[in-house]
Structures are given as structure tokens and as C-alpha cells.
Design a protein around this motif. Structure first.
Motif, PDB file in Angstrom:
ATOM      1  N   LYS A   1       0.871  -0.965  -0.076  1.00 52.18           N
ATOM      2  CA  LYS A   1       0.003  -0.061  -0.082  1.00 52.18           C
ATOM      3  C   LYS A   1       0.754   1.146  -0.076  1.00 52.18           C
ATOM      4  O   LYS A   1       0.483   2.278  -0.602  1.00 52.18           O
ATOM      5  N   ILE A   2       1.989   1.338   1.130  1.00 52.31           N
ATOM      6  CA  ILE A   2       2.688   2.550   1.128  1.00 52.31           C
ATOM      7  C   ILE A   2       4.029   2.317   0.691  1.00 52.31           C
ATOM      8  O   ILE A   2       4.885   3.259   0.927  1.00 52.31           O
ATOM      9  N   GLY A   3       4.426   1.019   0.241  1.00 52.89           N
ATOM     10  CA  GLY A   3       5.720   0.919   0.041  1.00 52.89           C
ATOM     11  C   GLY A   3       6.866   0.093   1.217  1.00 52.89           C
ATOM     12  O   GLY A   3       6.240   0.390   2.263  1.00 52.89           O
TER      13      GLY A   3
ATOM     14  N   MET B   1      17.810   5.025  11.565  1.00 50.82           N
ATOM     15  CA  MET B   1      18.590   5.568  10.546  1.00 50.82           C
ATOM     16  C   MET B   1      19.285   4.703   9.514  1.00 50.82           C
ATOM     17  O   MET B   1      19.421   5.035   8.299  1.00 50.82           O
ATOM     18  N   ILE B   2      19.592   3.541  10.036  1.00 47.27           N
ATOM     19  CA  ILE B   2      20.048   2.365   9.024  1.00 47.27           C
ATOM     20  C   ILE B   2      19.330   2.237   7.949  1.00 47.27           C
ATOM     21  O   ILE B   2      19.351   2.280   6.894  1.00 47.27           O
ATOM     22  N   PHE B   3      17.978   1.741   8.394  1.00 50.26           N
ATOM     23  CA  PHE B   3      16.731   1.621   7.469  1.00 50.26           C
ATOM     24  C   PHE B   3      16.479   3.005   6.427  1.00 50.26           C
ATOM     25  O   PHE B   3      16.066   2.848   5.422  1.00 50.26           O
ATOM     26  N   LEU B   4      16.619   4.119   6.887  1.00 51.01           N
ATOM     27  CA  LEU B   4      16.525   5.182   6.203  1.00 51.01           C
ATOM     28  C   LEU B   4      17.394   5.378   5.064  1.00 51.01           C
ATOM     29  O   LEU B   4      17.069   5.743   3.854  1.00 51.01           O
ATOM     30  N   THR B   5      18.658   4.822   5.348  1.00 53.17           N
ATOM     31  CA  THR B   5      19.659   4.894   4.232  1.00 53.17           C
ATOM     32  C   THR B   5      20.222   3.802   3.586  1.00 53.17           C
ATOM     33  O   THR B   5      21.138   3.636   2.898  1.00 53.17           O
ATOM     34  N   ALA B   6      19.091   2.646   3.638  1.00 53.67           N
ATOM     35  CA  ALA B   6      19.690   1.364   3.103  1.00 53.67           C
ATOM     36  C   ALA B   6      19.196   1.166   1.956  1.00 53.67           C
ATOM     37  O   ALA B   6      19.240  -0.161   1.068  1.00 53.67           O
TER      38      ALA B   6
ATOM     39  N   LEU C   1      16.253   0.972   0.419  1.00 53.99           N
ATOM     40  CA  LEU C   1      14.922   0.313   0.364  1.00 53.99           C
ATOM     41  C   LEU C   1      13.836   0.761  -0.818  1.00 53.99           C
ATOM     42  O   LEU C   1      13.736   1.993  -0.764  1.00 53.99           O
ATOM     43  N   PRO C   2      13.158  -0.141  -1.293  1.00 53.32           N
ATOM     44  CA  PRO C   2      12.005   0.355  -2.085  1.00 53.32           C
ATOM     45  C   PRO C   2      11.043   1.492  -1.615  1.00 53.32           C
ATOM     46  O   PRO C   2      10.791   1.191  -0.453  1.00 53.32           O
ATOM     47  N   GLY C   3      10.922   2.393  -2.408  1.00 50.68           N
ATOM     48  CA  GLY C   3      10.127   3.460  -2.199  1.00 50.68           C
ATOM     49  C   GLY C   3       8.623   3.217  -2.282  1.00 50.68           C
ATOM     50  O   GLY C   3       8.210   1.823  -2.039  1.00 50.68           O
ATOM     51  N   ALA C   4       7.675   4.263  -2.270  1.00 54.20           N
ATOM     52  CA  ALA C   4       6.352   4.061  -2.441  1.00 54.20           C
ATOM     53  C   ALA C   4       5.786   3.045  -3.805  1.00 54.20           C
ATOM     54  O   ALA C   4       6.702   3.126  -4.874  1.00 54.20           O
TER      55      ALA C   4
END
Length: 318
Positions: free
Chosen positions: A6-8, A111-116, A118-121
Motif C-alpha cells: 500500500k505505502i511501499g 537511521m540504518i533503514f532510512l539510508t539502506a 529500500l524500495p520506495g512507494a
């Protein structure tokens, strides 16, 4: 399991994992029961989100899923092993610092997940987002693996939750020695998972799980019967060693049944075992006695063996 569609993935992980920082920070600054319950709820959301996401990442980026899952869970065991020592050192400085310290690790994880990367929306096609498939719910293998993980969660959590109480009540362990039982368990878990990942490769997943289930059943009997402190600790180490690979190997064995949505069903349903079995032991302990309650935990240990054999038979027919 549903939100990523739904939101990525990235938005889902960042939303849920913010619960680690917020939850532990609330525990540090307040003692209000209602707020504390909300804080634990946030931490639970974060744990589920992080575990599901990391499992999917390992599945998508590992040539050998069994090795990848055991490395992932070895990292998990490392954190569980080191965190009590971090908390104890911070506790010597201030009563609230352990919760603040864990909150900071939660912020670092976010912060790790923020810069990892990951697929967006999720991109829309013809004005609609991707449809979620629940076809895996019709697959018997999915439910057999879920049952196996249910038993693993039930058996492992009951040991970590009740064993110290049992050993103290029986006079087997006392004082500070009893507090190290969980450390022994996580130490054995870490060693076993690293050995499976790098030294002893698993060629036949569910045959290996059947052996592990049998070993856990035998060792658990020894764990309950043991009366000498040294023997009790040695038996605990052996039990944790045998149990260590069950969860990562079983999840790796899910194969095509393992995706964000199926894990969003599999892991929570299996996690009910970690809720029900410790509660059941407590009820039986109150009515009949703690020894009887502890022996009831043999049921999920045997269940690991039974579900492994059932999966082997299912695979042989299909």
C-alpha cells in the motif's frame, strides 16, 4: 505484510520501526501504566516490522537462504546476548539510562533503514496499486511450516520465561548464578547459528529439523530432571544449541511461500505460541504444580519433530 503493498517497503519499515525509539523513550520518562502499555505496543510493532523486513531482505539477496537466515539470526542473538550487559553498565550510572540506551539503539536502527536504499512507494498501474495475493493460505506446506514455528516459539519462550523460576523453586540454582541462564541460552544460540552458517551446511532442511526436534525433546527432559547446578547449566546450553537453528532453517525452507504478505501471516500466527504456552504453564503451575507445568512444554518440543516429518511426507507426495 499488507502495508508494503500500500505505502511501499521503506515507508512501512520507517513507520513501524520508529516504535523502538518512541517506545523505549516513553519507558524511560514515565511510569504511568497506560503510557507504558502503549510504549510496549510500539516496541512490538517495531520488532515485527524489523524482523519481517530483514527476513525478506535476506531472502531476496542471499544465494543460500539457509546460511543467510542463520547469519541474520546470529546477529539477533548477538544483540540479545550483549544488551543485558549494556543495560547493567548503564544502570550503575542512572536508573533510567538503560531505557534511554536501548532507545538510542532503536534510533540508530531507524537511521540504518532510512539510508539502506529500500524500495520506495508502490507505483500505481491504471490508477490502482498492486493487488495482494493470499493464495499461499491454500498451501498445506505454508500451514505446516507455521505450525512448526508455532511449536518453536512456544518451546523456546517457555524456557526463557519459566526456567529461572523453576530452578529457583527446586533449589537447583540460586542467587546471581540463576540470572545467567538466559545468557547461557543466547551464547549457545549464537555459537550454533554461526556453525550452521559457516561450518555445517544444511543439505536437507526438514530432515535436519526433524533431528533438531528429536534432540530438543530428549534434552528438554534432561533439563527438567537435572538436579545438579553444573549439569543444569550444561543441559540448558545443549538444549539452546539444538533449538538455535530451528527458526531460521524453517523460515528458509518456506521457499516460494516466503514473501512480505505470507510472512505477515506466518510469523504472527507462529508467535501466538510464545504467548499461549508460557501462560498455559503458569495456569497448570498454579493448579497442579510447576514441575507438571514445565513438563507440558515437552509437547511443543515434540511438535517440532512431528511437523518436520509431516512436511517431509507432504514433499514426498508433491
Amino acid at each position: 505484510g499488507i502495508l508494503p503493498q500500500k505505502i511501499g517497503v521503506k515507508n512501512t519499515v520507517l513507520l513501524l520501526c520508529s516504535g523502538y525509539f518512541l517506545g523505549y523513550f516513553l519507558m524511560a520518562v514515565t511510569g504511568m501504566p497506560a503510557v507504558l502499555m502503549a510504549a510496549f505496543l510500539l516496541v512490538g510493532f517495531a520488532k515485527g516490522g524489523a524482523l519481517n523486513n530483514c527476513t525478506i531482505l535476506v531472502k531476496d539477496n542471499s544465494a543460500d537462504r539457509t546460511r543467510g537466515m542463520n547469519i541474520l539470526h546470529a546477529c539477533y542473538a548477538s544483540g540479545a546476548l550483549l544488551c543485558p550487559f549494556l543495560a547493567a553498565s548503564l544502570l550503575e550510572i542512572n536508573d533510567t539510562l538503560p531505557m534511554v540506551g536501548v532507545a538510542v539503539t532503536g534510533l540508530l536502527l531507524w537511521m540504518i533503514f532510512l539510508t539502506a536504499g529500500l524500495p520506495g512507494a508502490v507505483k500505481e498501474k491504471n490508477g490502482e496499486r498492486g493487488k495482494i495475493s493470499f493464495a499461499f493460505l491454500k498451501d498445506p506446506k505454508f500451514w505446516l511450516i507455521t505450525g512448526l514455528l508455532f511449536c518453536q516459539n512456544a518451546a523456546e519462550t517457555s524456557v526463557t520465561g519459566w526456567l529461572v523460576t523453576y530452578y529457583k523453586d527446586m533449589g537447583i540454582l540460586s542467587g546471581s548464578f540463576a540470572a545467567y541462564t538466559v545468557t547461557v541460552m543466547w551464547g549457545a544460540t549464537l555459537i550454533a547459528r554461526l556453525l550452521i552458517a559457516f561450518v555445517f551446511p544444511v543439505h536437507h532442511i526438514f530432515r535436519t529439523l526433524a533431528w533438531m526436534g528429536g534432540c530438543c525433546s530428549v534434552l528438554y527432559c534432561g533439563l527438567v530432571y537435572m538436579q545438579h547446578p553444573t549439569g543444569a547449566i550444561a543441559m540448558l546450553f545443549a538444549f539452546a544449541f539444538a533449538m538455535a537453528g530451528v527458526n531460521p532453517i524453517a523460515v528458509a525452507g518456506a521457499g516460494r511461500e516466503m514473501n512480505a504478505t505470507s510472512l505477515g501471516v506466518m510469523l504472527p500466527v507462529a508467535g501466538i505460541g510464545a504467548i499461549v504456552m508460557p501462560w498455559l504453564i503458569g495456569v497448570i503451575a498454579d493448579r497442579v504444580g510447576l514441575v507438571t507445568g514445565m513438563f507440558c512444554n515437552l509437547i511443543p518440543c515434540v511438535g517440532i519433530l512431528v511437523f518436520s516429518v509431516l512436511i517431509l511426507k507432504y514433499q514426498a507426495k508433491n
